[in-house]
Scaffold this motif. Structure first.
Motif, PDB file in Angstrom:
ATOM      1  N   ALA A 170      18.280 -44.458   8.159  1.00 19.36           N
ATOM      2  CA  ALA A 170      18.678 -43.727   6.954  1.00 19.36           C
ATOM      3  C   ALA A 170      17.968 -42.375   6.905  1.00 19.36           C
ATOM      4  O   ALA A 170      18.554 -41.373   6.512  1.00 19.36           O
ATOM      5  N   GLY A 171      16.724 -42.329   7.312  1.00 21.34           N
ATOM      6  CA  GLY A 171      15.985 -41.078   7.345  1.00 21.34           C
ATOM      7  C   GLY A 171      16.488 -40.127   8.417  1.00 21.34           C
ATOM      8  O   GLY A 171      16.242 -38.920   8.361  1.00 21.34           O
ATOM      9  N   ALA A 172      17.196 -40.657   9.394  1.00 18.19           N
ATOM     10  CA  ALA A 172      17.720 -39.827  10.480  1.00 18.19           C
ATOM     11  C   ALA A 172      18.758 -38.836   9.974  1.00 18.19           C
ATOM     12  O   ALA A 172      18.874 -37.739  10.518  1.00 18.19           O
ATOM     13  N   ALA A 173      19.503 -39.191   8.953  1.00 19.38           N
ATOM     14  CA  ALA A 173      20.495 -38.262   8.393  1.00 19.38           C
ATOM     15  C   ALA A 173      19.801 -37.019   7.853  1.00 19.38           C
ATOM     16  O   ALA A 173      20.268 -35.895   8.063  1.00 19.38           O
ATOM     17  N   ASP A 174      18.668 -37.210   7.196  1.00 18.38           N
ATOM     18  CA  ASP A 174      17.902 -36.065   6.693  1.00 18.38           C
ATOM     19  C   ASP A 174      17.348 -35.235   7.849  1.00 18.38           C
ATOM     20  O   ASP A 174      17.336 -34.008   7.794  1.00 18.38           O
ATOM     21  N   LEU A 175      16.901 -35.913   8.889  1.00 18.38           N
ATOM     22  CA  LEU A 175      16.397 -35.224  10.078  1.00 18.38           C
ATOM     23  C   LEU A 175      17.510 -34.412  10.730  1.00 18.38           C
ATOM     24  O   LEU A 175      17.301 -33.265  11.136  1.00 18.38           O
ATOM     25  N   ALA A 176      18.706 -34.985  10.799  1.00 17.44           N
ATOM     26  CA  ALA A 176      19.854 -34.278  11.372  1.00 17.44           C
ATOM     27  C   ALA A 176      20.198 -33.040  10.543  1.00 17.44           C
ATOM     28  O   ALA A 176      20.462 -31.967  11.094  1.00 17.44           O
ATOM     29  N   LYS A 177      20.174 -33.182   9.236  1.00 18.75           N
ATOM     30  CA  LYS A 177      20.458 -32.034   8.353  1.00 18.75           C
ATOM     31  C   LYS A 177      19.402 -30.948   8.529  1.00 18.75           C
ATOM     32  O   LYS A 177      19.724 -29.767   8.615  1.00 18.75           O
ATOM     33  N   ALA A 178      18.147 -31.351   8.590  1.00 14.71           N
ATOM     34  CA  ALA A 178      17.049 -30.393   8.704  1.00 14.71           C
ATOM     35  C   ALA A 178      17.054 -29.639  10.027  1.00 14.71           C
ATOM     36  O   ALA A 178      16.506 -28.545  10.117  1.00 14.71           O
ATOM     37  N   ASN A 179      17.673 -30.214  11.050  1.00  8.45           N
ATOM     38  CA  ASN A 179      17.666 -29.589  12.366  1.00  8.45           C
ATOM     39  C   ASN A 179      19.013 -28.993  12.757  1.00  8.45           C
ATOM     40  O   ASN A 179      19.237 -28.674  13.919  1.00  8.45           O
ATOM     41  N   GLY A 180      19.892 -28.833  11.793  1.00  6.50           N
ATOM     42  CA  GLY A 180      21.141 -28.123  12.027  1.00  6.50           C
ATOM     43  C   GLY A 180      22.235 -28.901  12.730  1.00  6.50           C
ATOM     44  O   GLY A 180      23.238 -28.319  13.123  1.00  6.50           O
ATOM     45  N   CYS A 181      22.080 -30.201  12.863  1.00  8.28           N
ATOM     46  CA  CYS A 181      23.099 -31.004  13.555  1.00  8.28           C
ATOM     47  C   CYS A 181      24.456 -30.902  12.860  1.00  8.28           C
ATOM     48  O   CYS A 181      25.496 -30.879  13.518  1.00  8.28           O
ATOM     49  N   TYR A 182      24.417 -30.831  11.520  1.00  3.79           N
ATOM     50  CA  TYR A 182      25.665 -30.773  10.765  1.00  3.79           C
ATOM     51  C   TYR A 182      26.351 -29.409  10.835  1.00  3.79           C
ATOM     52  O   TYR A 182      27.448 -29.245  10.335  1.00  3.79           O
ATOM     53  N   SER A 183      25.717 -28.451  11.483  1.00  5.68           N
ATOM     54  CA  SER A 183      26.371 -27.159  11.687  1.00  5.68           C
ATOM     55  C   SER A 183      27.517 -27.294  12.689  1.00  5.68           C
ATOM     56  O   SER A 183      28.499 -26.562  12.620  1.00  5.68           O
ATOM     57  N   CYS A 184      27.374 -28.229  13.621  1.00  5.66           N
ATOM     58  CA  CYS A 184      28.377 -28.409  14.684  1.00  5.66           C
ATOM     59  C   CYS A 184      29.040 -29.779  14.670  1.00  5.66           C
ATOM     60  O   CYS A 184      30.065 -29.970  15.329  1.00  5.66           O
ATOM     61  N   HIS A 185      28.440 -30.746  13.985  1.00  6.56           N
ATOM     62  CA  HIS A 185      28.941 -32.119  14.003  1.00  6.56           C
ATOM     63  C   HIS A 185      29.179 -32.620  12.581  1.00  6.56           C
ATOM     64  O   HIS A 185      28.523 -32.170  11.644  1.00  6.56           O
ATOM     65  N   ALA A 186      30.077 -33.576  12.445  1.00  7.69           N
ATOM     66  CA  ALA A 186      30.309 -34.286  11.188  1.00  7.69           C
ATOM     67  C   ALA A 186      30.399 -35.766  11.518  1.00  7.69           C
ATOM     68  O   ALA A 186      30.511 -36.151  12.681  1.00  7.69           O
ATOM     69  N   ALA A 187      30.367 -36.577  10.497  1.00  5.83           N
ATOM     70  CA  ALA A 187      30.395 -38.019  10.710  1.00  5.83           C
ATOM     71  C   ALA A 187      31.663 -38.472  11.439  1.00  5.83           C
ATOM     72  O   ALA A 187      31.584 -39.201  12.423  1.00  5.83           O
ATOM     73  N   ALA A 188      32.826 -38.036  10.962  1.00  5.44           N
ATOM     74  CA  ALA A 188      34.070 -38.592  11.500  1.00  5.44           C
ATOM     75  C   ALA A 188      35.077 -37.551  11.976  1.00  5.44           C
ATOM     76  O   ALA A 188      36.165 -37.918  12.380  1.00  5.44           O
ATOM     77  N   GLU A 189      34.719 -36.271  11.942  1.00  2.09           N
ATOM     78  CA  GLU A 189      35.688 -35.263  12.387  1.00  2.09           C
ATOM     79  C   GLU A 189      35.019 -34.240  13.294  1.00  2.09           C
ATOM     80  O   GLU A 189      33.836 -33.944  13.151  1.00  2.09           O
ATOM     81  N   LYS A 190      35.786 -33.718  14.218  1.00  2.00           N
ATOM     82  CA  LYS A 190      35.292 -32.702  15.138  1.00  2.00           C
ATOM     83  C   LYS A 190      35.129 -31.387  14.391  1.00  2.00           C
ATOM     84  O   LYS A 190      35.997 -30.992  13.629  1.00  2.00           O
ATOM     85  N   ILE A 191      34.009 -30.726  14.610  1.00  2.00           N
ATOM     86  CA  ILE A 191      33.816 -29.370  14.091  1.00  2.00           C
ATOM     87  C   ILE A 191      33.752 -28.495  15.344  1.00  2.00           C
ATOM     88  O   ILE A 191      34.767 -28.235  15.950  1.00  2.00           O
ATOM     89  N   VAL A 192      32.584 -28.085  15.753  1.00  2.00           N
ATOM     90  CA  VAL A 192      32.409 -27.399  17.036  1.00  2.00           C
ATOM     91  C   VAL A 192      32.207 -28.456  18.116  1.00  2.00           C
ATOM     92  O   VAL A 192      32.800 -28.399  19.181  1.00  2.00           O
ATOM     93  N   GLY A 193      31.358 -29.411  17.794  1.00  2.00           N
ATOM     94  CA  GLY A 193      31.109 -30.536  18.689  1.00  2.00           C
ATOM     95  C   GLY A 193      31.822 -31.769  18.178  1.00  2.00           C
ATOM     96  O   GLY A 193      32.425 -31.754  17.106  1.00  2.00           O
ATOM     97  N   PRO A 194      31.747 -32.846  18.935  1.00  2.00           N
ATOM     98  CA  PRO A 194      32.432 -34.081  18.543  1.00  2.00           C
ATOM     99  C   PRO A 194      31.802 -34.712  17.300  1.00  2.00           C
ATOM    100  O   PRO A 194      30.648 -34.430  16.965  1.00  2.00           O
ATOM    101  N   SER A 195      32.572 -35.562  16.644  1.00  2.00           N
ATOM    102  CA  SER A 195      32.028 -36.300  15.509  1.00  2.00           C
ATOM    103  C   SER A 195      31.008 -37.320  16.016  1.00  2.00           C
ATOM    104  O   SER A 195      31.030 -37.715  17.182  1.00  2.00           O
ATOM    105  N   PHE A 196      30.123 -37.734  15.124  1.00  2.00           N
ATOM    106  CA  PHE A 196      29.148 -38.752  15.499  1.00  2.00           C
ATOM    107  C   PHE A 196      29.853 -40.051  15.878  1.00  2.00           C
ATOM    108  O   PHE A 196      29.434 -40.746  16.804  1.00  2.00           O
ATOM    109  N   VAL A 197      30.930 -40.375  15.198  1.00  2.00           N
ATOM    110  CA  VAL A 197      31.695 -41.579  15.526  1.00  2.00           C
ATOM    111  C   VAL A 197      32.273 -41.487  16.940  1.00  2.00           C
ATOM    112  O   VAL A 197      32.220 -42.448  17.699  1.00  2.00           O
ATOM    113  N   SER A 198      32.796 -40.316  17.306  1.00  2.00           N
ATOM    114  CA  SER A 198      33.350 -40.137  18.654  1.00  2.00           C
ATOM    115  C   SER A 198      32.277 -40.306  19.720  1.00  2.00           C
ATOM    116  O   SER A 198      32.533 -40.898  20.773  1.00  2.00           O
TER     117      SER A 198
END
Length: 111
Positions: free
Chosen positions: A28-56
């Motif tokens: 659960a704390g990993a989501a905050d770590l991902a946000k703090a390190n810019g992971c959500y700039s390129c990735h989303a849980a279920a949809e492709k942004i720049v990079g693949p979704s986490f589900v993919s």
């Protein structure tokens, strides 16, 4: 004897529950770590942004016994060509523990 066995079972159950709770708390704390390190700039849980979704990513690595280590290496060192032309930047400032936590969190992603 019956009391000792029932007490032992209770202790084992409590330990297993505590370990599962700690593991899920870490993830659960990993989501905050991902946000703090810019992971959500390129990735989303279920949809492709720049990079693949986490589900993919989780689906691609499903059943791969080396998935956590492989993904952790991609997070730490960056990668190119695994998901198209966009390169994943390296994250050298993340600790090995944080990189492993993020890798396991991504691999636990579900649709």
């Amino acid at each position: 004897m019956r009391f000792a066995l029932s007490s032992l079972c209770g202790v084992l159950l409590a330990c297993a529950t505590a370990q599962a709770s700690a593991a899920s708390g870490d993830l659960a704390g990993a989501a905050d770590l991902a946000k703090a390190n810019g992971c959500y700039s390129c990735h989303a849980a279920a949809e492709k942004i720049v990079g693949p979704s986490f589900v993919s990513v989780a689906e691609k690595y499903a059943g791969d016994k080396d998935a956590s280590a492989s993904l952790a290496q991609s997070i730490q060192m960056g990668s190119k060509g695994k998901w198209g032309r966009a390169a994943m930047p390296a994250h050298p400032s993340l600790s090995p523990g944080d990189v492993t936590l993020l890798a396991n969190w991504v691999l636990a992603a579900r649709p």
